[in-house]
Each structure stands twice: as C-alpha cells, then as structure tokens.
Design a protein around this motif. Sequence first.
Motif, PDB file in Angstrom:
ATOM      1  N   LEU A 100       0.849  -1.188   0.000  1.00 17.17           N
ATOM      2  CA  LEU A 100       0.000   0.000   0.000  1.00 17.17           C
ATOM      3  C   LEU A 100       0.885   1.239   0.000  1.00 17.17           C
ATOM      4  N   ASP A 101       0.277   2.409  -0.018  1.00 17.17           N
ATOM      5  CA  ASP A 101       1.054   3.657  -0.059  1.00 17.17           C
ATOM      6  C   ASP A 101       1.950   3.807   1.160  1.00 17.17           C
ATOM      7  N   ASP A 102       1.407   3.549   2.344  1.00 11.45           N
ATOM      8  CA  ASP A 102       2.147   3.801   3.580  1.00 11.45           C
ATOM      9  C   ASP A 102       2.374   2.559   4.429  1.00 11.45           C
ATOM     10  N   THR A 103       1.807   1.423   4.025  1.00 18.85           N
ATOM     11  CA  THR A 103       1.929   0.199   4.805  1.00 18.85           C
ATOM     12  C   THR A 103       2.091  -0.987   3.863  1.00 18.85           C
ATOM     13  N   LEU A 104       2.279  -2.137   4.468  1.00 21.10           N
ATOM     14  CA  LEU A 104       2.320  -3.399   3.733  1.00 21.10           C
ATOM     15  C   LEU A 104       1.423  -4.369   4.482  1.00 21.10           C
ATOM     16  N   LEU A 105       0.537  -5.032   3.770  1.00 19.67           N
ATOM     17  CA  LEU A 105      -0.391  -5.986   4.376  1.00 19.67           C
ATOM     18  C   LEU A 105       0.037  -7.396   3.993  1.00 19.67           C
ATOM     19  N   LEU A 106       0.144  -8.274   4.984  1.00 18.05           N
ATOM     20  CA  LEU A 106       0.570  -9.645   4.759  1.00 18.05           C
ATOM     21  C   LEU A 106      -0.556 -10.585   5.178  1.00 18.05           C
ATOM     22  N   LEU A 107      -1.086 -11.342   4.214  1.00 18.78           N
ATOM     23  CA  LEU A 107      -2.141 -12.317   4.477  1.00 18.78           C
ATOM     24  C   LEU A 107      -1.484 -13.667   4.728  1.00 18.78           C
ATOM     25  N   VAL A 108      -1.703 -14.225   5.919  1.00 19.20           N
ATOM     26  CA  VAL A 108      -1.029 -15.469   6.313  1.00 19.20           C
ATOM     27  C   VAL A 108      -2.067 -16.511   6.736  1.00 19.20           C
ATOM     28  N   SER A 109      -1.640 -17.757   6.791  1.00 18.00           N
ATOM     29  CA  SER A 109      -2.540 -18.850   7.149  1.00 18.00           C
ATOM     30  C   SER A 109      -3.031 -18.710   8.586  1.00 18.00           C
ATOM     31  N   PRO A 110      -4.258 -19.178   8.863  1.00 21.88           N
ATOM     32  CA  PRO A 110      -4.827 -19.033  10.209  1.00 21.88           C
ATOM     33  C   PRO A 110      -3.945 -19.619  11.304  1.00 21.88           C
ATOM     34  N   ASN A 111      -3.358 -20.785  11.049  1.00 21.14           N
ATOM     35  CA  ASN A 111      -2.570 -21.455  12.080  1.00 21.14           C
ATOM     36  C   ASN A 111      -1.100 -21.047  12.081  1.00 21.14           C
ATOM     37  N   ARG A 112      -0.786 -19.946  11.396  1.00 21.64           N
ATOM     38  CA  ARG A 112       0.572 -19.419  11.423  1.00 21.64           C
ATOM     39  C   ARG A 112       0.632 -17.962  11.882  1.00 21.64           C
ATOM     40  N   ARG A 113      -0.521 -17.403  12.164  1.00 26.24           N
ATOM     41  CA  ARG A 113      -0.602 -15.985  12.539  1.00 26.24           C
ATOM     42  C   ARG A 113       0.245 -15.659  13.763  1.00 26.24           C
ATOM     43  N   GLU A 114       0.035 -16.362  14.854  1.00 24.73           N
ATOM     44  CA  GLU A 114       0.755 -16.040  16.092  1.00 24.73           C
ATOM     45  C   GLU A 114       2.241 -16.348  15.958  1.00 24.73           C
ATOM     46  N   ARG A 115       2.555 -17.465  15.311  1.00 23.36           N
ATOM     47  CA  ARG A 115       3.967 -17.814  15.146  1.00 23.36           C
ATOM     48  C   ARG A 115       4.696 -16.765  14.321  1.00 23.36           C
ATOM     49  N   LEU A 116       4.062 -16.297  13.247  1.00 17.11           N
ATOM     50  CA  LEU A 116       4.727 -15.326  12.386  1.00 17.11           C
ATOM     51  C   LEU A 116       4.859 -13.959  13.050  1.00 17.11           C
ATOM     52  N   LEU A 117       3.888 -13.614  13.889  1.00 22.73           N
ATOM     53  CA  LEU A 117       4.023 -12.368  14.648  1.00 22.73           C
ATOM     54  C   LEU A 117       5.297 -12.390  15.485  1.00 22.73           C
ATOM     55  N   LYS A 118       5.519 -13.501  16.178  1.00 20.08           N
ATOM     56  CA  LYS A 118       6.717 -13.629  17.009  1.00 20.08           C
ATOM     57  C   LYS A 118       7.965 -13.769  16.150  1.00 20.08           C
ATOM     58  N   TRP A 119       7.845 -14.521  15.074  1.00 14.63           N
ATOM     59  CA  TRP A 119       8.992 -14.765  14.189  1.00 14.63           C
ATOM     60  C   TRP A 119       9.500 -13.464  13.582  1.00 14.63           C
ATOM     61  N   LEU A 120       8.593 -12.679  13.015  1.00 14.22           N
ATOM     62  CA  LEU A 120       8.998 -11.424  12.367  1.00 14.22           C
ATOM     63  C   LEU A 120       9.495 -10.417  13.400  1.00 14.22           C
ATOM     64  N   ASP A 121       8.834 -10.382  14.549  1.00 14.24           N
ATOM     65  CA  ASP A 121       9.220  -9.417  15.579  1.00 14.24           C
ATOM     66  C   ASP A 121      10.660  -9.631  16.053  1.00 14.24           C
ATOM     67  N   ARG A 122      11.091 -10.873  16.114  1.00 10.06           N
ATOM     68  CA  ARG A 122      12.438 -11.150  16.607  1.00 10.06           C
ATOM     69  C   ARG A 122      13.524 -10.639  15.659  1.00 10.06           C
ATOM     70  N   TYR A 123      13.147 -10.387  14.400  1.00 14.23           N
ATOM     71  CA  TYR A 123      14.119  -9.892  13.423  1.00 14.23           C
ATOM     72  C   TYR A 123      14.051  -8.373  13.235  1.00 14.23           C
ATOM     73  N   ILE A 124      13.219  -7.706  14.009  1.00 19.32           N
ATOM     74  CA  ILE A 124      13.203  -6.237  13.988  1.00 19.32           C
ATOM     75  C   ILE A 124      14.213  -5.752  15.021  1.00 19.32           C
ATOM     76  N   PHE A 125      15.304  -5.190  14.548  1.00 17.73           N
ATOM     77  CA  PHE A 125      16.391  -4.780  15.427  1.00 17.73           C
ATOM     78  C   PHE A 125      16.331  -3.285  15.719  1.00 17.73           C
ATOM     79  N   PHE A 126      17.074  -2.897  16.742  1.00 16.88           N
ATOM     80  CA  PHE A 126      17.127  -1.479  17.120  1.00 16.88           C
ATOM     81  C   PHE A 126      17.563  -0.647  15.918  1.00 16.88           C
ATOM     82  N   GLY A 127      16.838   0.386  15.638  1.00 18.99           N
ATOM     83  CA  GLY A 127      17.157   1.245  14.504  1.00 18.99           C
ATOM     84  C   GLY A 127      16.362   0.925  13.255  1.00 18.99           C
ATOM     85  N   ASP A 128      15.765  -0.285  13.192  1.00 13.93           N
ATOM     86  CA  ASP A 128      14.914  -0.623  12.048  1.00 13.93           C
ATOM     87  C   ASP A 128      13.627   0.198  12.106  1.00 13.93           C
TER      88      ASP A 128
END
Length: 351
Positions: A100-128
């Motif tokens: 989108l113009d200001d965001t990005l939307l990611l459509l994920v499988s129902p049984n991977r939603r919580e795992r991916l939230l944690k997975w992606l969050d762990r790769y967001i480093f200080f300064g990102d």
Amino acid sequence: MTMTRMQDIQIQLGAEFEGHSTVPVSFGNDAMALQAARSGVAICDRSHWGRLQLSGADRLTFLHNQSTNNLNRLKPGEGCDTVLVTPTARTIDLATAYVLDDTLLLLVSPNRRERLLKWLDRYIFFGDKVTLTDVTDQTAAFTLVGPESHSLLQRIGLSMLDARSDASHRCVRLAEQDVRIAMGSGLAIPGYTLFVAADGAAAVWHVLVESGAVPFGDRVWERLRIEQGRPAPDHELTEDYNPLEAGLWQTISFDKGCYIGQETIARLNTYNGVKQRLWGLQLSSPAAIGSLITLENEKVGTLTSVTQTEQGVFGMGYIRTKAGGAGLRVQVGDVEGCVVAVPFLQHDRRD
C-alpha cells in the motif's frame, strides 16, 4: 454492522459452525458451491486468516529480507506470494504481500498468525524503521472464487480489475464501505480477495451474496485447495520440507540478494538438489494422512492431505524425485494411487 452481525447473516444463509469456532464449516450447499467455484462465482469468508500490517520506512526491505520473493521491486498497488522460511529454508508459511502507499499488508494462514508475529518481531532490530501490527480482528477478508468473479464485480459497478497482475489491488467503495480488492483467489482459479474494516464486513458480504456469489465454508475451501494443489501449513508446509520441494518455485526470486534461507535454496537450485516433490494423487480408496507412498515395496513418499471428490479420493503427497512424477503408479498405504499434476504447483524455474 459488527462481525456478530456478520455471523447472523451467515446463519440466515445456512452457515454451520463447529464448537466455538466462528468459521463457517459449510452453508449446507457444498455441491452447489463447488460448481459455482468451478464455473460461476462463489464466496468464502477468510476473516480467520491472519492479516499482519507492516509500517515504517523500512517495511518493504524488511519483509524482502525475511521471505523468498523480490518485494523490493513492488510498487504501491502491487503484490505477490512469498514464502517465509527458517534459516535452513524449511517452510513456515505461504503468504501474500500487498504493498500500500504507507503500509504493507501480509495475508497469512490461520494457524501461522501467532507464530509469524513472534517470528517477524524477533528480526526487527534497534534502529529498524518497522512496526508490526496484527490487524486481523479489526478487519475482514472475503475471497470470490470462479471464472465469473469479474462479471459479478462489473454488475455492481466495479470494472477494469482484470487488466492487472495477480495480487495487484486498489481501494474501491462498495456498500458504502472502503474496500481493498486484490486480484487472485489464493487458488489456481480466477478470483478476487477483498479486505474491509470489521464493522463494514456484513454490508459487503450481503451485497456480494445478493449479487450472485454462492457462499461456501471451510470444508469446500479445503477440498478446493487439495484439488488445486495449494500446500497448507501442518500438511505440506512443515519443517520437513523446503519451498522448492513444495512446488512453490513461482514464489522464489533467484536473483535477489541475501535473505533468510537463501543459501540453502540457491544451493538446491544450482546443484539440482531437490530430492522430493509435491504432487497430486488420485487414489482408489480412502487413505490416512501420513500413509507411506511406496513403489515396488520401497518407500518413495508420504501422503499429506486427502479429500473426497466426485471422481473418487484425491490427495497430495511428496514423491521422491528419482521415483518419477505425473503418471507414476504407486501404493499409498493399502490403496492404489496415480501421481497427477495439479495447477497450483510449479516444479522448476521459469524466468
């Protein structure tokens, strides 16, 4: 209208639910809905699928570095399928990214939603400059499936959507709601996926059904995805398999820079190292998921999904590459099977 109102409307249409689930299993019209998906237009409520929003200046580069496709090439209004994998290129999920113009939307499988939230969050480093937000409960998602999907949209005043590439999208007004409509059904069948705020979901659903879309539940979706060959988490997408084995070559960029799992995928491609491939299986009788697939009493694979169709039992399974592919006759547990190609999967690189 709220999501509670949405369920009320679905119940009026014959929706059946199991336990405390808010996902319709069926609308009591499975045969009609299957026919509509194949030759007309059907609609599925995919609001239980996860919707993760990424914002911040680094959002595109961040997801580009965490998944298999080349997201950096995308502009607002475009999108693509991409696979999230482990550092050893084992599959976590097949997702669809919409820029989108200001965001990005990611459509994920129902049984991977919580795992991916944690997975992606762990790769967001200080300064990102990336913020990750779960917007699943604030939004709804519907998918129109079938060759007449575009004609339905034209009847309700929406046109020129078929001239764009898969996963391309734009915002429209429908039922007095702001709706983001994207090309693609998530299957190898023509269609569109629509996103709307939760409080506008019932109004949009009502218009689409009144305009001729036949509603269907999770049972029909599961059957269609197996017939079409779309791999699913906990079945075909597990840490036992990589995306090349899973037939998801179309979601992989071999020319982009480094990303999680890239070294393994590049090596498999360079040295023809794909030892097994995912195929469809026409079975003579029902077989249990997990059944061994054998050829001349030697194990060559595993059955991962199965469904009943008008033509008999159909499944998906991994077959050792050296054993063969489409047309191969095998034993699946105690029943006979024939390996067949399915439209969603791709088994080689096509530049």
